[in-house]
Design an enzyme around this catalytic site. Sequence first.
Site, PDB file in Angstrom:
ATOM      1  N   HIS A 124       0.959  -1.328   0.434  1.00 38.52           N
ATOM      2  CA  HIS A 124       0.019  -0.152   0.133  1.00 38.52           C
ATOM      3  C   HIS A 124       1.143   1.250   0.054  1.00 38.52           C
ATOM      4  O   HIS A 124       0.113   2.363   0.300  1.00 38.52           O
ATOM      5  CB  HIS A 124      -1.166  -0.369   1.212  1.00 38.52           C
ATOM      6  CG  HIS A 124      -1.945  -1.080   0.619  1.00 38.52           C
ATOM      7  ND1 HIS A 124      -3.589  -0.724   2.144  1.00 38.52           N
ATOM      8  CD2 HIS A 124      -2.283  -1.889   0.244  1.00 38.52           C
ATOM      9  CE1 HIS A 124      -3.668  -1.585   1.382  1.00 38.52           C
ATOM     10  NE2 HIS A 124      -3.241  -2.846   0.753  1.00 38.52           N
ATOM     11  N   HIS A 154       7.059  -8.523   1.570  1.00 38.35           N
ATOM     12  CA  HIS A 154       5.139  -8.251   2.543  1.00 38.35           C
ATOM     13  C   HIS A 154       4.219  -9.231   1.844  1.00 38.35           C
ATOM     14  O   HIS A 154       3.397 -10.349   2.239  1.00 38.35           O
ATOM     15  CB  HIS A 154       5.315  -7.049   1.618  1.00 38.35           C
ATOM     16  CG  HIS A 154       3.720  -6.289   2.092  1.00 38.35           C
ATOM     17  ND1 HIS A 154       2.601  -6.329   1.270  1.00 38.35           N
ATOM     18  CD2 HIS A 154       3.020  -6.430   3.062  1.00 38.35           C
ATOM     19  CE1 HIS A 154       1.862  -6.786   1.704  1.00 38.35           C
ATOM     20  NE2 HIS A 154       1.714  -6.191   2.681  1.00 38.35           N
TER      21      HIS A 154
END
EC number: 3.1.3.16
Length: 488
Positions: A294, A342
């Site tokens: 993000h 991630h």
Amino acid sequence: MSENAEITGVISPEDAARAEKFKEEANEYFKNKDFTNAIELYTKAIEVNPTVAVYYGNRSFAYLKTECFGYALTDASKAIELDKNYVKGYYRRAAAHMSLGKFKQALMDYKTVTKARPNDKESMIKYTECSKILKMLAFEKAISVEENKKNIADMINLEAMAIEDEYTGPKLEDEKVTLQFMQDLLEWYRKENKLHRKYAYKILLDVKAWFMAQPSLVDITIPDDSKFTICGDIHGQYYDLLNIFELNGLPSETNPYVSFITVDALYFSLHFKLIKINLKFININSKLCYIGNHESITMNQMYGFDGEVKVKYSAQMAELFTEVYNWLPLAHSLNNRVLVMHGGLFSRDDVTLKEIREIDRNRQPPEEGLMCELLWSDPQPQPGRAPSKRGVGVQFGPDVTQNFLAMNNLDYIIRSHEVKNEGYEVGHDGKCITVFSAPNYCDTVGNQGAFITLNGKDMEPHFTSYEGAPHPNVRPMVYANSLLKYMC
């Protein structure tokens, strides 16, 4: 679907009724925010009767809630294929396109909805908002000339920023972050106060310079008798971050952390981000951050971090955050035995740590390639690879994980990116661990959060799960674009 129906293509009344029952049960699970069971039951309804657009439309909505945007897009398109007049199908597909940053396609679907429902105020609002985003992106592209674009960091004059007499919050000591400053800031933010803009800018400038000197893959050495902590996504849930520190201690030279930096502006994301950046400076190796999926301009604009920074500080600071994000490392290697990233692994079998280390990361995350897959990929239980449920990255099986580990002489991988009921999940025969540190994600899911501790000698992971911490009554994603409010 019965054997006779498979042959004739005709759905019997009994099968149609059974499918409707599955759908009704799924709807109840959906109302209770149990999206996993809702998806399972919508799938059963589709298997029995694959001719009903609503079943695909409802499952698409459930997939949106679980951030499986690729699956949501496919289901919405199938619903439209079955029924061109199914307006909710266009709604769902537009939402999936928006979540994937495909604004032109989203606008086309919203336009279809407004034509079908010209008096629907909500659909007109969404169409107008999406149109504004496209115009804004076109404007930004028109005025930006990458070759001559100045760094925001070079345009900031700290000397011109005065500290007003009425400011009573934490202050840097000799322009440095100290443990006392950090403890004061934690409490200052707990009371919902704001750090002075001069200190916020100073910290961002310093951390950008530090990250610029790091490779895309950072090697970490953990001594045999030392504890090391890995946190998963916390998604801006500041009070849960405080809870982790209460459970596990503040990061320090003797209590180092590596942490995903993903935020959504669920609540107090700016507090959360500045705290994590500040902790880096207590001891240079005490807090290691790397980029999540993000930390891009589009995601920050859609999910609200960009809006929060502009409201609390300025558009210039929002741009500076983007410059910082562009330099965040992509992964960490722990004692040359464990890789932490991630998302996950790759669409190719021959990826080496050397290749990851050499990725040029100073840019916005691309839609394909190694950098994209590190941020977006997910594991799957079955062997091989499959298209991503998110519409970005890939899904990889236990054989892919085993081959990658063998090629790079690693023991296992740790990643985040997915909500897990207990805050963690061990898959791929213990070789792929997911850790997610945001409990009761979006104030709705009811999951636990977790973090991992290990020591340098055996590198065995130990899991600590915890419930969500109380926090001020602030609506999740309060700064998010209105088109994504369906997410919570």
